[in-house]
Design an enzyme around this catalytic site. Structure first.
Site, mmCIF file in Angstrom:
data_model
loop_
_atom_site.group_PDB
_atom_site.id
_atom_site.type_symbol
_atom_site.label_atom_id
_atom_site.label_comp_id
_atom_site.label_asym_id
_atom_site.label_seq_id
_atom_site.Cartn_x
_atom_site.Cartn_y
_atom_site.Cartn_z
ATOM 1 N N ASP A 150 4.414 1.065 11.728
ATOM 2 C CA ASP A 150 2.645 0.218 11.162
ATOM 3 C C ASP A 150 2.716 -0.685 12.182
ATOM 4 O OD1 ASP A 150 1.976 2.053 10.277
ATOM 5 O OD2 ASP A 150 2.533 1.430 7.898
ATOM 6 N N ASP B 108 -5.673 7.915 8.374
ATOM 7 C CA ASP B 108 -5.867 7.574 9.987
ATOM 8 C C ASP B 108 -5.908 8.777 10.675
ATOM 9 O OD1 ASP B 108 -6.659 4.888 9.573
ATOM 10 O OD2 ASP B 108 -3.988 4.416 9.236
ATOM 11 N N LYS C 236 0.738 -1.227 0.289
ATOM 12 C CA LYS C 236 -0.561 0.309 -0.024
ATOM 13 C C LYS C 236 0.227 0.698 -0.303
ATOM 14 C CE LYS C 236 -3.248 2.239 2.951
ATOM 15 N NZ LYS C 236 -2.229 3.459 3.690
#
Length: 436
Positions: free
Chosen positions: A320, A121, A22
């Site tokens: 992440d 986010d 991504k």
């Protein structure tokens, strides 16, 4: 709002192949704006954030053609630059953090780039200063409309220069590199990000005719060129997804094979999981995680002090994965301190894990101490809401390990980063149902 219903407590088995990355896609797709020639990209993940970016490119006038699953061609030979000032662009761009990556290539090729304050986010402050300070050093004029939260940079020409970045921002480095490849003269970027996805971007740009040296280091030297041509590019597998599947295998004590992981681009990830006691076997380019029947034990430091796992710029551990590691630690033998340095809101999902019976002390917005159960007691099923991509997947892993039936709402957050996750998990034995 979508919902997952998860019946936990089942072992999984089989093979799973990670999607395309991504975070690489958000850079690579914007780079097609640097040329009027055709660029073909493969292994593109079919996820919400990437599909939104492709739609933005189409609205801007980029001709796109789907060649096969995960493979598209792009041709930016007749763009509608007026779209950048439209109300529609201001609305569409806000919903995607990756939209900031449009600015560098547009500035380089057309002398102007605009972007509304991007979304993404809600994990804490994600400032854009590094991007715009780099553009300004290359000769651009910056402006900001506070009422509309609309950013803009413009320049008659960009001129190469030396710059020392205030932080090794991956997206900031990528944006500046895309602007500098068409600037006049030499640009030197020190304290540049050097993670594999940034390396992928630089290699792709060089195949298009750019002159970038120092790839893989924190010192990039770029000789500007007049124009770039077309190319073909294949994206790496998503290292965050790979880490997620390692965590899933450990928490459910399952035997899983993760296919085609590009071991050489995983950096610290295998080492960190081994510190948590996870057995990883390398078979060709696959990762095999055996069934951890007796659980897994966290290693202390050699002086006996508690292990600390913290994020850091590459080649350190990506932030992440800290949410995944935190969930895994809830069933480990031993204790660990998780230190999330970069984002001050990313650990707030731990209250849901505590509701499930996890032993976690949230020390402050950046640090949490986890005392593992060693599988002597399981997590309890519950109802949760996914706050962001990585926390959402971490809660999903927790639910798959818990006894009973859990519910996760707002799964659109998970879909932003994981391709057909419920279908792929069912293929390896997960009991998961999607409700709309």
């Amino acid at each position: 709002m979508g919902t997952f219903i998860i019946e936990g407590g089942h072992q999984l088995h089989g093979e799973i192949t990670p999607q395309g990355a991504k975070n690489e896609a958000l850079q690579i797709l914007c780079a097609v704006l640097l040329t009027s020639e055709e660029v073909t990209i493969s292994n593109i993940p079919d996820i919400v954030d990437v599909n939104k970016l492709i739609s933005l490119l189409e609205d801007l006038g980029v001709k796109t053609q789907k060649k096969a699953k995960g493979t598209y061609s792009f041709k930016a030979d007749n763009l509608n630059l007026d779209y950048l000032q439209s109300a529609q662009f201001k609305e569409d761009g806000r919903g995607l953090r990756g939209s900031i990556m449009l600015v560098g290539p547009l500035l380089a090729r057309f002398g102007k780039g605009y972007i509304p304050k991007p979304g993404g986010d809600k994990i804490g402050r994600r400032r854009l200063d590094t991007h715009f300070e780099g553009f300004i050093k290359l000769g651009a004029t910056f402006r900001y409309n506070k009422e509309e939260h609309f950013y803009g940079v413009e320049a008659e020409k960009l001129t190469g220069t030396y710059m020392l970045l205030d932080e090794a921002s991956v997206t900031g480095t990528a944006n500046i590199v895309m602007a500098a490849v068409l600037a006049e003269g030499k640009t030197t970027i020190y304290n540049a990000a050097c993670e594999p996805y940034l390396q992928q971007l630089c290699k792709m740009l060089n195949r298009m005719g750019a002159k970038i040296n120092g790839i893989g280091s924190n010192l990039l030297e770029i000789e500007g060129v007049d124009s770039l041509g077309g190319t073909e590019h294949r994206m790496l597998p998503d290292m965050i997804e790979i880490g997620s599947w390692i965590g899933l295998a450990a928490m459910t004590r399952s035997h899983l094979t993760i296919k085609n992981v590009h071991w050489d681009d995983l950096g610290q990830i295998p080492t960190v999981f081994k510190k948590l006691g996870i057995q990883l076997e390398r078979q060709g380019d696959d990762i095999v995680i055996p069934e951890h029947k007796d659980g897994y034990e966290i290693q202390n430091y050699i002086d006996g002090s508690i292990l600390t796992i913290a994020d850091a710029p590459w080649p350190g551990l990506t932030p992440d994965l800290l949410s995944i590691i935190l969930v895994m630690a809830t069933q480990a033998k031993g204790e660990v301190l998780i230190h999330q340095k970069m984002f001050e809101s990313r650990l707030f999902f731990v209250d849901k894990l505590i509701d499930m019976g996890a032993k976690i002390i949230l020390c402050d917005p950046h640090r949490a101490t986890v005392i593992g159960h060693d599988f002597k007691s399981t997590l309890k099923a519950t109802t949760m809401v996914s706050p962001d991509i990585r926390a959402g997947v971490s809660l999903l892993i927790a639910a798959l390990s818990a006894k009973g039936t859990s519910t996760i709402h707002n799964i659109e957050q998970i879909d932003r980063g994981y391709e057909n996750i419920d279908t792929r998990l069912r293929a390896i034995g997960a009991k998961i149902t999607r409700l709309q």
